[in-house]
Design a protein around this motif. Sequence first.
Motif, short mmCIF file in Angstrom:
data_model
loop_
_atom_site.label_atom_id
_atom_site.label_comp_id
_atom_site.label_asym_id
_atom_site.label_seq_id
_atom_site.Cartn_x
_atom_site.Cartn_y
_atom_site.Cartn_z
N THR A 202 27.77 14.11 5.42
CA THR A 202 28.31 14.82 3.64
C THR A 202 28.56 16.10 4.39
O THR A 202 27.64 17.09 4.77
N THR A 204 29.26 19.71 2.85
CA THR A 204 29.13 20.90 2.07
C THR A 204 29.96 21.60 2.59
O THR A 204 30.43 22.47 2.97
N PRO A 291 29.34 18.34 -2.38
CA PRO A 291 29.13 17.29 -1.64
C PRO A 291 29.85 16.61 -1.67
O PRO A 291 30.44 15.99 -2.56
N TYR A 293 30.74 12.74 0.64
CA TYR A 293 29.68 11.98 0.67
C TYR A 293 30.91 10.65 2.15
O TYR A 293 32.34 10.79 1.48
#
Length: 580
Positions: A202, A204, A291, A293
């Motif tokens: 993830t 961010t 975020p 993924y």
Amino acid sequence: MTKRLKFGCVLWFIFTFVALKYQVLSFRCDRRPYGSMTQPSAPDGRFKLEVVGTEDSYIPGQLYTVQIIATDDKSFFTGFVISAEGDTKVDPKNPRRMIALYPGDLRPQDTLTAKFSDRCLYAVEQAIASTKSSVVVYWQAPESGNGCVILRAMVAENEEVWFQDGSPLTQRLCEDMSQPDDVTPILNFDCQTCDEAKYELTFTGIWSRNTHPRLYPENDWLPRFSDLVGASHDTSYVLWMPDSLVTDGFKDFAEYANSSKLEAEIRENIGSGVRTMIKGKGHSFPKMGKPTYAFFRADKTNHLFTVAVALDPSPDWFLGVTRYELCQDNTWLAERELRLYPWDAGTDSGVSYESANIVTYPQDAVSRVAMSSYDRNSPFYETDMKDLHPFGKLNIKLIRTYHKECVEETTTEEASNETSTTTESQTETTTVEAETGLSEPDEPARYQNTDLASGEGETPLVTDPDSSEYCPLTEWLEWNPCDGICENGKMSGFRWRERYHLVDGVAVEKYDPNVNKNKHAPKKEVPKFCKEHYTDYEIEDCNVDCSDKPKQKQVTAGRRIMDPVAPGHSWTSKKRRVPY
């Protein structure tokens, strides 16, 4: 007699030269005030040398402020010298000789108060003999591997009264051996875990006008993060690494945030160093903090991963981690969060986000973006990494492990039999897991099908970040061309598009030519809840220009024209359409 005299003179010259050379190498520069004939006084504590922001350690390559200050309100000085002395080590070419390591670079901050010393190699001194209670200079710490550095100060009240050395006027700093989060841990060249692992990454983003205001682009719509790109791989593969040159694909990626060439380079190595290509969707304003993924597999051989995210606009700056070890203490890393700081790809010499293209020739190696820069046009002017907000964070999370038996080295025939048995066992295990679906709510199923080992040239599917954690779907495909009746150059009809549910990394109902080659391919089933609450099909009205000329249907032998069918359904299913 004459020959003996000449020989003696030569010996004396050699001895004198060696002695003088030794004295020069071991000589501590003369820091006494100009014109002084007195000896230094013992420091009385009224003057102090200090390195701002640290006490006994330094971060390699960082810029520090060094100052001499009066500890009371009534003491003043006219002259000073601040010098840096490096550590010593044995010369590998001559064990009897000691060589000095580089102590870093001292520079004046204000040329009206300080200048480079004419008497000492790594030193600064007063520019004019004015009365002052403090002075400030810069010290650029040496690169890693130079050990400890001693900073010494001489402070002169006048020609007769002066002080040097002692604890108030001497600072010893050693290299800070702790590493930033985005530096790889020690590699494990003998990973002993036989189970395979599935990880979720993830990313961010944190880069914004609020967190990094200096020279942030004026146009808020301009900054963006590129796609997250990388691979899980073995110890022989290098996508990018500090002190190494980048490839043409990585150059395009770092300079233009274009990952096409880089992805192609990764695909070329699948099966020969690369296990899984990692791909996640990039974000721009106003979703830069959203975020991203991505998912990948790791095993006993391919237990490292490398990823990168380019900053745009920037000269050639990117975030990421390289050759990060997942097999730690011979078990799979459970979870880790890393703070990311900018790296420089070494292909563009720009100093700020929106600098014009300046090709670095010859190409330089990957390194940290210059922190604590002297250049006022840099976003990192006088900024230490300790004071800098990270530009992003990366969370590594173990999603699932797949039990595998360790296979010992055997003969070729035995190895062939064992491989066959393992393959059948793996197929059965995968089938059971697929049938389980979402029976365990604590295991998210948003898997991205980026393991390309079995599908040559297949473009990896990207998970829609807006889909549910437990009901992952791919991004929407392109709209189908408008379908309807053409009248007077206008067509009014409908168009449709689709996406696919992802179950255990497989796009359900998506045609895969490899499936027909494997009669035992497991059938993936989408949970009923996901089917009822998340649509995989959209249809809408459309109006486009068209041509009234009738199109000729091409019919070939053994083939007939058939009506289109609903995506993912058999030819006998009803066509999805709406009335015109």
